[in-house]
Design a protein around this motif. Sequence first.
Motif: not given
Length: 213
Positions: A106-112, A189-191, A195-200
Amino acid sequence: MAEVASPTPAEAFELLLSGNKRFVAGSSEHPNQDAARRAETAPGQQPFAVLFGCSDSRLAAEIIFDRGLGDLFVVRTAGHVVGPEVLGSIEYGVELLGCPLVVVLGHDSCGAVAAARAALEDGLAPAGYVRDVVERVTPSVLAARAAGHEEPDEILAVHISHTVDLLLDRSRVLAERVEAGQAAVVGLSYRLADGTARVVASRGLDVGVTAAS
């Protein structure tokens, strides 16, 4: 394509993580993207991970994880919402292609996610099949709020975690492989900005889960 030993879930995750670190540092190596790799993979594929992510145009898996042809079995839907086709595709990657790792991205600023939040606040749902996407994200938003999470990053982390659990709950194939130690499911979760991806979320793999910030 020559048969090679399949990596363990931990090894597959490290391949992804190291590629993302190169991408963030601006030192991407662009592996497996030449004519030789194209010819090598033409007879068959042996990807090391299933990447189930959001369809957002800024979330191109092979780029942000610095991988190439035949490395990732990619499945994408808006808001990484789950339906029968998604489950079948993931099971194909795990059972028939032997992928030891499934990543929910997933990522920040997700439209859904934003649309689901807006629908809950103003009561106006989108038209057409976009409504179906929003309705599938809404339970995650409700669960996040019930747990006292109101920040966008916190809601996103809950949605990613819920997707991880949903895959394991609905796919017996995947759940059995995770239970047997043959596969793992990790939520990232991708920023978009850095460009970083952290484990959630992580099931079947002992990796550090970071809190939303």
